[in-house]
Design a protein around this motif. Structure first.
Motif: not given
Length: 396
Positions: A104-124
């Motif tokens: 993605s060219p910029k983080l704010d182009l993605l929905s918040n759901r994308t990086w939130m879920r990615y971060g949660n999966i990393l934690i798990w």
């Protein structure tokens, strides 16, 4: 003639919307004609998903990433959602979300759901440091105000909680009164739960909204007391007849201005660990009254680096939009039984400082239907050459 033209135009628009029916052949042809058109690829994937053909939707998005690399981040974002929601494939969704973040060219182009879920999966998966870097980057970009508060669906800045997850009920008079009433109802709620769980154990609903530890030997269950939803095509929002005394308390809470959205007997079986997660909105709070704790094990709640043991009779308020986790650990020397369950009465209420909005105290479909009728009336008046009334016009 002019009025007739307006009626014809209105009818044509309605007809055009009504016949917007697409089939697989048409959508695939559009993809072949315009292989670099993101809308064509996404429309085909959505069509497959609408028919519950998840494998074809996944294949369509993967092919789109190859044919149209400029928007590969967008296709991977959608692919991650499908794998997460429809297949519960955390490994696959993690890879898809990572591709979306990397391309993605910029983080704010993605929905918040994308990086939130990615971060949660990393934690798990034990990669908390990597997840914290993702959340810190989001905070730096202005997408997060607090890395520990990550509601996926809705965040209202005016409802920021200085106490974090551990909400202080004493700061709000309405909540303080309700908490006292919850403390008084605990003995009755215990009896109602025991009777219900013994006579109709099959009423328990397995909670699929949270992720449990892969080594779990237990489940999280709900005996739903109040859960507004469609059931076999009928909207049901009444309180359960199996818990009359508890329902009386819920009605008094509503009358006091603390609006109740849901209520259940929340059961965490021995050996179950609910992984770190955040509630989907900060507009709601959890009111927890602990009814039973394991006789030999330890039921705990962890948030903001603090772990507390659940104790019989405890009554608390929590802001679930902050990261938290729960566990019911049973020593290996003891066998699993219902006496080792952690049981609480959990009530989901509207934040006392949140403003009223349509749907709060009635079914959402009733609000939407009223809006549709009001807008349809205006459209028909315009179509027949009239003008809407200049008086008070309320859609809700």
């Amino acid at each position: 003639l002019y009025s007739f033209s307006r009626v014809a135009l209105a009818s044509h628009c309605l007809f055009a919307v009504a016949i917007d029916i697409r089939d697989e052949k048409t959508l695939r042809a559009a993809v072949r004609r315009k292989p670099k058109d993101a809308q064509s690829h996404l429309a085909l994937a959505e069509w497959y998903l609408g028919w519950q053909d998840v494998p074809q939707a996944v294949e369509t998005l993967r092919n789109a990433s190859i044919a149209d690399p400029q928007y590969a981040w967008h296709y991977n974002e959608y692919l991650g959602d499908i794998l997460y929601e429809h297949r519960n494939d955390l490994g696959g969704s993690r890879l898809a979300y990572k591709e979306a973040l990397d391309k993605s060219p910029k983080l704010d182009l993605l929905s918040n759901r994308t990086w939130m879920r990615y971060g949660n999966i990393l934690i798990w998966n034990g990669a908390r440091a990597e997840a914290e870097a993702v959340f810190a980057n989001a905070a730096k970009s202005g997408l997060l105000q607090n890395p520990n508060q990550r509601p996926e669906v809705e965040f209202l800045p005016e409802l920021q909680c200085e106490d974090g997850f551990w909400f202080q009920a004493a700061s709000n008079p309405k909540l303080a009164t309700v908490m006292k009433e919850l403390t008084d109802i605990i003995p009755v709620a215990r009896k109602e739960y025991e009777k219900w769980s013994k006579t109709r154990a099959k009423d328990a609903v397995v909670d699929t909204s949270v992720i449990l530890d892969r080594n779990n030997s237990g489940r999280r269950l709900h005996f739903w007391i109040h859960r507004p939803q469609f059931e076999r095509g009928t909207w049901r929002d009444s309180c359960s007849y199996k818990t009359p005394k508890t329902c009386e308390v819920l009605r008094r809470m509503n009358a006091s201005g603390i609006l109740v959205f849901q209520a259940s007997f929340d059961v965490l079986e021995p050996g179950a660990t609910v992984m770190s997660h955040c509630h989907h909105t900060n507009r709601e709070l959890f009111l927890d009254a602990v009814l039973f704790t394991p006789q030999h094990g330890h039921a705990t709640l962890t948030a903001s680096g603090r772990t507390v043991a659940r104790l019989d009779g405890d009554v608390n308020v929590f802001d679930g939009s902050f990261e938290h986790s729960e566990a019911n650990r049973l020593p290996a020397a003891f066998s699993h039984s219902s006496s080792e369950n952690r049981v609480l009465l959990r009530i989901v209420v509207r934040h006392p400082s949140a403003k009223w909005r349509p749907g709060d105290d009635e079914a959402w479909w009733q609000v939407r239907w009223r809006q549709l009728k009001a807008r349809g009336r205006k459209f028909l008046i315009w179509g027949f050459g009239g003008s809407p009334s200049q008086g008070s016009r309320h859609e809700f």
